[in-house]
Design a protein around this motif. Structure first.
Motif: not given
Length: 231
Positions: A126-128, A159-171, A173-178, A189-196
């Motif tokens: 996720p950090e990358l 198996p994400g298809r885009t970087e956005v989808e990949q990060l949200h698959k991680i969230f 499964l693993c939970g999103s940061p606080s 990219h923290a602001t762009i990829f932060k889940p709603q």
């Protein structure tokens, strides 16, 4: 290629592909790297119909992978593209880490910006994905944790298809940061990829049937826990 040759000459371990020599072509002017012959790669074996790895085989492959990575990291090398197709296996079950085309040299105590555009998407930490240029061996360990789960599951786990989808698959499964993590994060990219909406961690429930020891489970959770703590 010059950097790859330099890195390969630095490494000498039974679980790392050894550079045997170089050959140049007078006709094309091309330079070829010569390695020992390995019959299989881990991704190809896993995709073979009817093949299902036993717990003993998975332990054996993971032990060899981690020993090879420990050698790389202790010699100041980050592989940055750990995935099944880059893990070669011979007919005797010996595993070797291959393809150091994205590898780089690093010094743990010396800050140097590194590119975040490395590691094949399904195995990218996720950090990358968030654009970090300050990282170390943990990026290879994240990929290794993904491979451990993949060997038990019999298929890629995210198996994400885009970087956005990949990060949200991680969230998912693993939970999103606080919320506190997002507020203090300075990653590009923290602001762009932060889940709603925040995601709860379901990793333990998802893999509850895997016969994992506490240490093996910690390998799958190590990078995720680090991100939860906002380090």
């Amino acid at each position: 290629m010059a950097r790859e040759i330099l890195i390969l000459r630095r490494l000498d371990h039974p679980n790392v592909m050894k550079l045997e020599g170089l050959i140049t072509s007078r006709v094309s002017g091309s330079l070829y790297l010569i390695f020992e012959y390995m019959e299989h790669d881990l991704a190809g074996l896993a995709a073979t119909p009817g093949v299902k790895f036993s717990e003993a085989q998975i332990k054996c492959y993971m032990q060899q992978l981690l020993r090879g990575l420990e050698h790389c990291h202790s010699h100041g090398v980050l592989h940055r593209d750990i995935k099944g197709s880059n893990l070669l296996i011979d007919n005797n079950g010996n595993l070797k880490i291959a393809d150091f085309g994205l590898a780089t040299l690093y010094q743990p105590h010396q800050k140097q910006p590194l590119t975040s555009r490395v590691v094949t998407l399904w195995y990218r930490p996720p950090e990358l994905l968030l654009g970090s240029t300050d990282y170390g061996p943990s990026v290879d360990l994240w990929s290794s944790g993904c491979i451990l789960a993949e060997l038990f599951a019999g298929k890629p786990i995210m198996p994400g298809r885009t970087e956005v989808e990949q990060l949200h698959k991680i969230f998912k499964l693993c939970g999103s940061p606080s919320e506190a993590y997002w507020k203090k994060s300075k990653l590009p990219h923290a602001t762009i990829f932060k889940p709603q909406q925040p995601y709860k961690r379901v990793l333990e429930e998802t893999f509850k049937d895997f016969p994992l020891t506490p240490r093996a489970r910690s390998l799958m959770l190590s990078s995720e826990t680090r991100k939860q703590e906002g380090e």
